[in-house]
Design a protein around this motif. Structure first.
Motif, PDB file in Angstrom:
ATOM      1  N   GLU A 226       1.530   2.084  -2.007  1.00 15.74           N
ATOM      2  CA  GLU A 226       1.975   0.764  -2.468  1.00 15.74           C
ATOM      3  C   GLU A 226       2.022  -0.262  -1.333  1.00 15.74           C
ATOM      4  N   GLY A 227       1.572   0.132  -0.163  1.00 15.05           N
ATOM      5  CA  GLY A 227       1.542  -0.811   0.955  1.00 15.05           C
ATOM      6  C   GLY A 227       2.818  -0.838   1.772  1.00 15.05           C
ATOM      7  N   VAL A 228       3.707   0.100   1.502  1.00 13.38           N
ATOM      8  CA  VAL A 228       4.932   0.229   2.310  1.00 13.38           C
ATOM      9  C   VAL A 228       4.605   1.239   3.408  1.00 13.38           C
ATOM     10  N   ALA A 229       4.024   0.757   4.485  1.00 12.01           N
ATOM     11  CA  ALA A 229       3.441   1.662   5.478  1.00 12.01           C
ATOM     12  C   ALA A 229       4.406   2.012   6.609  1.00 12.01           C
ATOM     13  N   SER A 230       5.694   1.796   6.372  1.00  3.60           N
ATOM     14  CA  SER A 230       6.681   2.129   7.405  1.00  3.60           C
ATOM     15  C   SER A 230       8.022   2.435   6.744  1.00  3.60           C
TER      16      SER A 230
ATOM     17  N   PHE B 141       2.123  -3.031  12.300  1.00  3.27           N
ATOM     18  CA  PHE B 141       2.556  -2.826  10.918  1.00  3.27           C
ATOM     19  C   PHE B 141       1.448  -3.000   9.880  1.00  3.27           C
ATOM     20  N   GLY B 142       0.192  -2.865  10.330  1.00  2.00           N
ATOM     21  CA  GLY B 142      -0.910  -2.775   9.370  1.00  2.00           C
ATOM     22  C   GLY B 142      -1.266  -4.082   8.677  1.00  2.00           C
ATOM     23  N   LEU B 143      -1.133  -5.194   9.372  1.00  2.00           N
ATOM     24  CA  LEU B 143      -1.495  -6.496   8.801  1.00  2.00           C
ATOM     25  C   LEU B 143      -2.676  -7.146   9.525  1.00  2.00           C
TER      26      LEU B 143
ATOM     27  N   ARG C 188       5.957 -24.638  -2.605  1.00  2.00           N
ATOM     28  CA  ARG C 188       6.634 -24.249  -3.828  1.00  2.00           C
ATOM     29  C   ARG C 188       7.466 -22.997  -3.529  1.00  2.00           C
ATOM     30  N   VAL C 189       8.610 -22.922  -4.187  1.00  2.00           N
ATOM     31  CA  VAL C 189       9.421 -21.709  -4.076  1.00  2.00           C
ATOM     32  C   VAL C 189       8.730 -20.597  -4.869  1.00  2.00           C
ATOM     33  N   GLY C 190       8.653 -19.418  -4.300  1.00  2.00           N
ATOM     34  CA  GLY C 190       8.021 -18.298  -4.995  1.00  2.00           C
ATOM     35  C   GLY C 190       6.526 -18.185  -4.735  1.00  2.00           C
ATOM     36  N   ARG C 191       5.980 -19.013  -3.832  1.00  5.28           N
ATOM     37  CA  ARG C 191       4.542 -18.971  -3.557  1.00  5.28           C
ATOM     38  C   ARG C 191       4.153 -17.795  -2.648  1.00  5.28           C
ATOM     39  N   GLY C 192       5.150 -17.209  -1.986  1.00  2.00           N
ATOM     40  CA  GLY C 192       4.863 -16.100  -1.077  1.00  2.00           C
ATOM     41  C   GLY C 192       4.336 -14.884  -1.819  1.00  2.00           C
ATOM     42  N   GLN C 193       3.429 -14.155  -1.182  1.00  2.00           N
ATOM     43  CA  GLN C 193       2.819 -12.982  -1.824  1.00  2.00           C
ATOM     44  C   GLN C 193       3.244 -11.688  -1.136  1.00  2.00           C
ATOM     45  N   TYR C 194       3.334 -10.644  -1.930  1.00  3.10           N
ATOM     46  CA  TYR C 194       3.620  -9.321  -1.373  1.00  3.10           C
ATOM     47  C   TYR C 194       2.429  -8.846  -0.542  1.00  3.10           C
ATOM     48  N   LEU C 195       2.714  -8.331   0.633  1.00  2.39           N
ATOM     49  CA  LEU C 195       1.672  -7.853   1.537  1.00  2.39           C
ATOM     50  C   LEU C 195       1.572  -6.330   1.474  1.00  2.39           C
ATOM     51  N   ARG C 196       0.445  -5.858   0.970  1.00  3.37           N
ATOM     52  CA  ARG C 196       0.159  -4.425   1.018  1.00  3.37           C
ATOM     53  C   ARG C 196      -0.351  -4.103   2.415  1.00  3.37           C
ATOM     54  N   ARG C 197       0.425  -3.335   3.142  1.00  2.00           N
ATOM     55  CA  ARG C 197       0.068  -3.057   4.527  1.00  2.00           C
ATOM     56  C   ARG C 197      -0.683  -1.732   4.633  1.00  2.00           C
ATOM     57  N   ALA C 198      -1.567  -1.687   5.608  1.00  2.00           N
ATOM     58  CA  ALA C 198      -2.396  -0.495   5.779  1.00  2.00           C
ATOM     59  C   ALA C 198      -1.663   0.540   6.640  1.00  2.00           C
ATOM     60  N   ALA C 199      -1.816   1.799   6.285  1.00  2.00           N
ATOM     61  CA  ALA C 199      -1.298   2.885   7.106  1.00  2.00           C
ATOM     62  C   ALA C 199      -2.175   3.051   8.350  1.00  2.00           C
ATOM     63  N   ARG C 200      -1.716   3.876   9.259  1.00  2.00           N
ATOM     64  CA  ARG C 200      -2.396   4.102  10.549  1.00  2.00           C
ATOM     65  C   ARG C 200      -2.722   2.798  11.248  1.00  2.00           C
ATOM     66  N   GLY C 201      -1.669   1.945  11.378  1.00  2.00           N
ATOM     67  CA  GLY C 201      -1.795   0.694  12.118  1.00  2.00           C
ATOM     68  C   GLY C 201      -1.874   0.956  13.614  1.00  2.00           C
ATOM     69  N   GLY C 202      -1.606  -0.101  14.379  1.00  2.00           N
ATOM     70  CA  GLY C 202      -1.836  -0.069  15.817  1.00  2.00           C
ATOM     71  C   GLY C 202      -1.097   1.009  16.580  1.00  2.00           C
ATOM     72  N   ALA C 203       0.030   1.483  16.053  1.00  2.00           N
ATOM     73  CA  ALA C 203       0.789   2.509  16.766  1.00  2.00           C
ATOM     74  C   ALA C 203       0.043   3.841  16.803  1.00  2.00           C
ATOM     75  N   TRP C 204      -0.950   3.974  15.927  1.00  2.00           N
ATOM     76  CA  TRP C 204      -1.676   5.244  15.829  1.00  2.00           C
ATOM     77  C   TRP C 204      -2.897   5.316  16.734  1.00  2.00           C
ATOM     78  N   ASN C 205      -3.288   4.186  17.326  1.00  2.00           N
ATOM     79  CA  ASN C 205      -4.540   4.225  18.114  1.00  2.00           C
ATOM     80  C   ASN C 205      -4.291   4.610  19.567  1.00  2.00           C
TER      81      ASN C 205
END
Ligand code: ZN
Length: 462
Positions: free
Chosen positions: A143-147, A375-377, A445-462
């Motif tokens: 679901e993009g909750v990569a942490s 954090f995979g962004l 506009r209020v509510g214009r922000g979008q949920y960010l699906r983040r990728a696993a194996r981000g920078g901490a893994w390299n």
């Protein structure tokens, strides 16, 4: 027809130079000198810096804590963030003990979806981990909750034991998530706290005096050791002291993938700020607490030497009058947290870049690029480059600003940095190509922000 930002100085983690930036819809199309204006809208940014939008990887909006709820919700908190040049946050959903993580994710999505003014991701706080919890972790990653965040402090509330921590760490070797650790030895601190209360020590300052830096360092050491045994990276949240930093440095010197963040309050404030008359010190009750002054320079050194990679805020505001007051007669009942989401870039620019402690490149790295990578962004966020989201801060390096609760946009009746004068502030803020802030006013506009699906194996893994 797009939007052309001309003649600004584009700052990245490694490079810096005058360029034009062409935005097409929500995305950056071109970044180089001499883009013809054609039929584009044109914004002249001569003399301005163009920064990738700030990413605050540690916020607590609309969060229940000790019978109260943090005073900023996703609307007021993200609006204040935007005004200060932050275009994405990663907040924390909290799994209630004995429940599935899916329920917490749904709850936090609901809190955010119609209110968020900027894009937001979520970490998941793990409070227990039965067998099914391991599958829940994998589901969250999908679901993009990569942490995931775990607590070594707050016994009986959020604290988990070493076995739980170790199992969570092991699971990340399969699903590529990153474990974020609140590292303080909660059991030891609990004993010291109970002894202090028994001696009648109830004032806010005792919150700090009962949480020694060794309790933080011990937990940092233990957390890194467990990650090493599990063979996975680890990220220490809100590191506050030289003692704790030494543990991270020792690990990184051995080549371990240990990462850590600190916050403006630990870089700029000390326990002396709690020595205020009456109950005023409660404004600075958060965890870990403020430390002796000698720690501040060490944390700046940590940022310089890359033993600290990120500055986040741990924004978790509680109003002084009616919320902090819950602990008037007992410091353990003061809701833990402080307001900071609006001022991170201003403070880091002024006290970091302005004093020569860090370069402009490093400033961009610690407030945007590095959190995006870890954090995979990245590269969707954290850089001004073709193909990236057009999250751009037009930063006026000369603008003067006085930080005060009277003028800030956070829903909190005090500022931790009241009276701080800073040079450098956001003039315009673009989020996915949309002008959302101009001269300190939120335009979106209020509510214009979008949920960010983040990728696993981000920078901490390299
Ligand atoms: Zn926190």
């Amino acid at each position: 027809m797009g939007l052309l930002i001309r003649n600004g100085t584009v700052v990245a983690a490694e490079t810096m130079g005058v360029a034009d930036v062409l935005i097409d819809g929500e995305v950056i199309r071109e970044v180089h000198r001499g883009i013809p204006p054609d039929s584009h809208d044109v914004l002249d940014a001569t003399g301005m810096l163009l920064l990738p939008g700030g990413i605050d990887a540690h916020t607590h909006l609309d969060m229940p804590f000790g019978g109260s709820t943090s005073s900023d919700d996703f609307e007021t908190g993200t609006r204040a963030a935007a005004i200060g040049g932050t275009t994405a946050i990663i907040d924390f959903a909290i799994q209630a003990r004995g429940t599935r993580m899916r329920a917490a994710l749904d709850t936090w999505w609901k809190k955010a979806e119609s209110r968020a003014c900027i894009d937001y991701g979520l970490h998941m706080i793990v409070t227990d981990l039965p067998e099914a919890g391991l599958e829940d972790m994998d589901e969250m990653v999908r679901e993009g909750v990569a942490s995931f965040k775990l607590f070594m402090a707050y016994p009986n509330v959020l604290m988990v034991d070493d076995a739980t921590i170790f199992r969570a760490l092991q699971q990340t070797s399969k699903n590529g998530a990153l474990i974020c650790m609140h590292a303080e030895n909660g059991s030891v601190i609990d004993v010291i706290v109970r002894q202090a209360l028994a001696e009648g020590k109830t004032a806010p300052i005792h919150h700090a005096l009962t949480r020694p830096t060794r309790a933080e360092a011990e937990a940092v050491h233990r957390a890194i050791a467990m990650a090493e045994i599990a063979g996975v990276p680890i990220y220490i949240v809100h590191l506050s002291s030289e003692d704790a930093l030494n543990q991270v440095r020792e690990a990184r010197d051995r080549g371990l993938p240990a990462f850590a963040e600190t916050c403006p309050q630990y870089l700029l404030l000390s326990i002396d700020d709690m020595k205020l008359p009456g109950f005023e010190g409660a404004k600075y009750v958060f965890t870990p607490p403020l430390r002796e002054k000698a720690n501040l320079a060490k944390l700046w050194d940590g940022l310089k030497s890359d033993n600290l990679q990120v500055v986040s805020t741990d924004h978790c505001p509680f109003c002084f009058e009616d919320q902090k007051a819950l602990g008037k007669d007992d410091f353990t009942k003061i809701p833990n947290g402080g307001p900071g989401i609006e001022n991170r870039l201003q403070l880091l620019h002024h006290h970091g870049v302005g004093t020569g402690k860090i370069t402009l490149n490093r400033f961009v790295e610690i407030v945007s690029t590095s959190p995006a990578r870890i954090f995979g962004l990245y590269p969707r966020k954290g850089v001004i480059a073709p193909g990236s989201d057009a999250d751009i801060v037009v930063w006026d390096p000369e603008a003067e600003h006085l930080i005060s609760a009277k003028t800030h946009h956070m829903r909190c009746d005090y500022s931790m940095f009241e009276g701080f004068r800073v040079r450098g502030n956001a003039r315009q803020v673009f989020s996915r190509g949309e002008l959302i802030v101009e001269n300190g006013q939120y335009k979106g506009r209020v509510g214009r922000g979008q949920y960010l699906r983040r990728a696993a194996r981000g920078g901490a893994w390299n």
